[in-house]
Design an enzyme around this catalytic site. Sequence first.
Site, PDB file in Angstrom:
ATOM      1  N   ASP A  46       0.829  -1.207   0.000  1.00  0.00           N
ATOM      2  CA  ASP A  46       0.000   0.000   0.000  1.00  0.00           C
ATOM      3  C   ASP A  46       0.864   1.258   0.000  1.00  0.00           C
ATOM      4  O   ASP A  46       0.525   2.261  -0.636  1.00  0.00           O
ATOM      5  CB  ASP A  46      -0.925   0.008   1.223  1.00  0.00           C
ATOM      6  N   SER A  91     -11.649  -1.783  -6.640  1.00  0.00           N
ATOM      7  CA  SER A  91     -11.005  -1.967  -5.347  1.00  0.00           C
ATOM      8  C   SER A  91     -11.366  -0.779  -4.464  1.00  0.00           C
ATOM      9  O   SER A  91     -12.159   0.076  -4.853  1.00  0.00           O
ATOM     10  CB  SER A  91      -9.494  -2.094  -5.517  1.00  0.00           C
ATOM     11  N   GLU A 121     -18.578  -3.096   7.769  1.00  0.00           N
ATOM     12  CA  GLU A 121     -18.439  -4.545   7.698  1.00  0.00           C
ATOM     13  C   GLU A 121     -16.971  -4.919   7.893  1.00  0.00           C
ATOM     14  O   GLU A 121     -16.084  -4.160   7.502  1.00  0.00           O
ATOM     15  CB  GLU A 121     -18.896  -5.070   6.328  1.00  0.00           C
ATOM     16  N   LYS A 123     -13.467  -6.331   6.969  1.00  0.00           N
ATOM     17  CA  LYS A 123     -12.801  -6.533   5.680  1.00  0.00           C
ATOM     18  C   LYS A 123     -12.144  -7.912   5.725  1.00  0.00           C
ATOM     19  O   LYS A 123     -11.060  -8.089   6.262  1.00  0.00           O
ATOM     20  CB  LYS A 123     -11.755  -5.444   5.435  1.00  0.00           C
ATOM     21  N   ASP A 125     -10.169 -11.115   4.645  1.00  0.00           N
ATOM     22  CA  ASP A 125      -8.967 -11.266   3.832  1.00  0.00           C
ATOM     23  C   ASP A 125      -9.084 -12.533   2.994  1.00  0.00           C
ATOM     24  O   ASP A 125      -8.734 -13.627   3.434  1.00  0.00           O
ATOM     25  CB  ASP A 125      -7.743 -11.342   4.751  1.00  0.00           C
ATOM     26  N   GLU A 179     -16.727 -12.252  -0.696  1.00  0.00           N
ATOM     27  CA  GLU A 179     -15.325 -12.586  -0.435  1.00  0.00           C
ATOM     28  C   GLU A 179     -15.244 -14.052  -0.043  1.00  0.00           C
ATOM     29  O   GLU A 179     -15.843 -14.489   0.948  1.00  0.00           O
ATOM     30  CB  GLU A 179     -14.768 -11.710   0.688  1.00  0.00           C
ATOM     31  N   TYR A 231     -21.177  -9.215   0.256  1.00  0.00           N
ATOM     32  CA  TYR A 231     -21.161  -7.848   0.776  1.00  0.00           C
ATOM     33  C   TYR A 231     -21.814  -6.834  -0.156  1.00  0.00           C
ATOM     34  O   TYR A 231     -21.868  -5.650   0.165  1.00  0.00           O
ATOM     35  CB  TYR A 231     -19.715  -7.416   1.062  1.00  0.00           C
ATOM     36  N   LYS A 320      -7.827   0.298   7.520  1.00  0.00           N
ATOM     37  CA  LYS A 320      -6.921  -0.823   7.738  1.00  0.00           C
ATOM     38  C   LYS A 320      -6.421  -0.862   9.184  1.00  0.00           C
ATOM     39  O   LYS A 320      -6.015   0.157   9.735  1.00  0.00           O
ATOM     40  CB  LYS A 320      -5.730  -0.729   6.778  1.00  0.00           C
ATOM     41  N   CYS A 414      22.668 -31.689  22.091  1.00  0.00           N
ATOM     42  CA  CYS A 414      21.699 -30.772  22.702  1.00  0.00           C
ATOM     43  C   CYS A 414      22.405 -29.523  23.222  1.00  0.00           C
ATOM     44  O   CYS A 414      23.395 -29.630  23.967  1.00  0.00           O
ATOM     45  CB  CYS A 414      20.974 -31.475  23.844  1.00  0.00           C
ATOM     46  N   CYS A 417      22.125 -29.753  27.352  1.00  0.00           N
ATOM     47  CA  CYS A 417      22.783 -30.754  28.199  1.00  0.00           C
ATOM     48  C   CYS A 417      23.917 -31.487  27.503  1.00  0.00           C
ATOM     49  O   CYS A 417      24.634 -32.263  28.150  1.00  0.00           O
ATOM     50  CB  CYS A 417      21.752 -31.768  28.710  1.00  0.00           C
ATOM     51  N   CYS A 432      16.398 -34.342  21.700  1.00  0.00           N
ATOM     52  CA  CYS A 432      17.478 -34.579  22.656  1.00  0.00           C
ATOM     53  C   CYS A 432      17.246 -35.921  23.337  1.00  0.00           C
ATOM     54  O   CYS A 432      16.125 -36.241  23.747  1.00  0.00           O
ATOM     55  CB  CYS A 432      17.505 -33.454  23.693  1.00  0.00           C
ATOM     56  N   CYS A 437      17.990 -33.812  30.898  1.00  0.00           N
ATOM     57  CA  CYS A 437      18.158 -32.510  30.244  1.00  0.00           C
ATOM     58  C   CYS A 437      17.383 -31.430  31.004  1.00  0.00           C
ATOM     59  O   CYS A 437      16.166 -31.550  31.196  1.00  0.00           O
ATOM     60  CB  CYS A 437      17.669 -32.573  28.804  1.00  0.00           C
TER      61      CYS A 437
END
Length: 679
Positions: A46, A91, A121, A123, A125, A179, A231, A320, A414, A417, A432, A437
Site C-alpha cells: 500500500d 477496489s 463490515e 474486511k 482477507d 469474499e 457484501y 486498515k 543438545c 545438556c 534430545c 536434560c
Amino acid sequence: MSAPERRHPDREAAARRAEELRRLIAYHRKRYYVDNDPEISDADYDALERELLELEEAFPDLRTADSPSLRVGGQPAEQFETYPHPTPMLSLDNAYTEAELRAWEERLVRLLGERPTYVVEPKVDGLSIAVHYREGLLERGLTRGDGLVGEDVTPNVRTIRSIPLRLARPVGRLEARGEVFMPRRAFQELNRKRLEQGQAPFANPRNAAAGSVRLLDSRITAERNLDCFFYALAALEGEPEPATHWEALERVRELGLRTNPLARPCATLEDVLGVVRELQALRHELDYETDGAVVKVDRLDQQRRAGATSKAPRWAIAFKFPAEQATTRVRHIAVQVGRTGALTPVAELEPVQLGGTTVSRATLHNEEEVRRKDVRIGDTVLIEKAGEIIPQVVKVILSQRPPDAQAFAMPAHCPECGAAVVREEGEIVSRCTGATCPAKLRESLRHFASRAALDIQGLGDALIEQLVSRRLVQDVADLYRLDQATLAALERMGPKSAANLLAQLEASKDQPLHRVIYALGIRHVGERTARLLAHHLGSMAALMDAPVEALEAIPEIGPKTARAIRTFFEQPANRDLVRRLREAGLRMEAAAPQAAVSGEAGSAFAGKTVVLTGTLPRHTREQARRMIEARGGRVTDHVSRTTDLVVAGEQPGSKLERARRLGIRVVDPEEFERMLGEA
C-alpha cells in the site's frame, strides 16, 4: 525561439522514482494476484501505491495510460475462460488513521451536500468473487480478475457450501459480490497435510483461498473447506430494488446468501469509529483473517451521486488495522528444547513493530521447514503474526540475500545438556536423548503447572529456573517434596510466597483425573484426549495397563495416539513417576465413573454437541464445559450443522448469529441452569 520549458526542480528525480514504483508495483501485484505468493506485507505494498499517487498528483504529466495507479486488481490467469463484469469490480481506497477517515467524510459531504449514514463490515482477507443467478439458479462465478474481466471459476464456486446452488426464492437475475475465504482451522489443517506430504505450506489463509478458487481440478477445491461472505448486491431483476445498502444486505440474506453477521449500520462517523474499534478487538477471536473494516455510505442514491474514480468508489473506504506482517533481518538462528526433547529452530530478528508489539523472535518449526524455506542467517524475511501465537517466518526475500548469508544446520548435540540429538525415521523433528536434560525438565514443569493441567499458580518461569538449576527437583513429583524453608530461601520468595505456593500444590491434589493425565505430557494426548481416557477407563491404573487395541477402541483415539500412550507407560521411569504422584496424594481415579456413565443417559446434554458463547453469570467457560461433559455432552468451539445446542450468555459473538441462521437451538443462561439440573 521560444523559451525553454520551465520544469519543477524535482521533476527529473520524480520521473525516475515513478518509473521505479510502477515496476515494483507491477511485480508485487503479479506476486499477489496471479502467483498467490507475495513477497512483501500488505502495508508495504500500500505504501508503494500511495507514494506513486502522491507523485502523480504533484506531477500530473507523469501519469501514464498503463499506470498501476489507474488499474484495478490483477490480471486474469490465462488457464480460465474469461467474462466481462457487467459493472467494474472496483477496489477500495484505504485509510490508516481516524484523521484520514474524517477527511474522507468531509470530501463526501462536499460532494453530497449532506452528511450520510453508513454501514460498517469486517474486511475479510480472501478473494473477491461475483456470483450470478438466473431464475434462482447459480449460473456463473467469476473472480475479480482485472476488475473489468474476470475468470470463470463456476465449478469451484459450486463446491463452496455457503454459496447456495439455488436461491431461497427465484428472481429473474441477480449478481451478488462477496469474499471467498479459508477459515483459520481449515487453513491450519491444510498446511499440516501439506507439510506431512513434503509440500510447501501456504503463506496465509488469503493466499490459500485464492489458490484454491483458481485450481483447475474442482475436486481439490472441494476438499479445502472454503467459505464466503457476500457484501454487495450488484444487480437485481424481477423485484423492487432496495433503497439502502443495509436493505440490500437484508435482501441478500433473504435470498439465502450469507453476509457477515458483524456488519453494523451507523448513524454517524463516531458510531463508525466505535464499530471499527470493536472489530479490531474481536480480530483474533474470529475464525477468519480480517485486516480492517469497510465503511460504506448506506443510501444507494447517495452512492450513485458520489460516483467513483477509475480505481475505487468515492462512497466506500477500507479502514486498515495495524499491519501484522513485516519484513526484518535474521540475526541468528537459535535452538530451543521442548519438554519432549524436540529441538525447535527459532529466528532471532532485528526488532520490528508487528501488530502493536515489538517482535525479535519468530519460530521456524523444524529443520525441514528451515530447509524448505531456505532461511539463512543474514536473510531478509517476511514475518507474520496470527493471534497470540509467536510470529513465524513466512518466506525469505531472496532478492535481498547478502553474499555472506549462513545456512542453518541442526546441532548434533543438545545445546542445553550436550546429549546426542537423534531424528527417528519417518519424523521431521530432532530430539534430545538426555534423560536429565534441564530444558526438558523446565518445559515439563511449565506444562504440569499450566492452567489446563494442574493449575499451580505461583510456579512461574523464574522459580522453575531456580528449582532446576539448584537441582531441587528432578521431575514433577519432586514438587510435592518441597518445604517452606527451602522455598523461602530462594530469590524473590520469602515465607509468605512459599506458603502460598505450598497451598497451591496442596490444592492441585484435588484436580480431576483427566487433568493429571494431561499434565503428564504424553505425546499426542491433549486436553480432549485426556478427558476421553479418564471417562472411558476410569483410573490411572487402567490407563497404564491398557493394551493398544483397547485404547484404539475409544472414540477419537487413533493408532498413533494409542501407540504413544503405550510407549509412555512402558518406560519404568514413567511408571515410577506415576507411583510417586499417587503417594503424594494426586487423584488417580475418575470421580464415580460408573455413576457418571449411568447418569448421562437421562441428561439434557447426553450425546449432544454444544457451543458456548458470551459470558455466563454463574460459571466460567471452563466450569460450564466440565459440567456439560460430565453429563455426556461434547463442547466444541465452532458452530456448524452438526451442532445441537448453543448456550448464549451476555455479549455473545458471531456464533449466535450463525446458530440462528442454521436453525440451531439457542438457550439463555437461565435455561442452561435448568438443563444442568435435569436428571
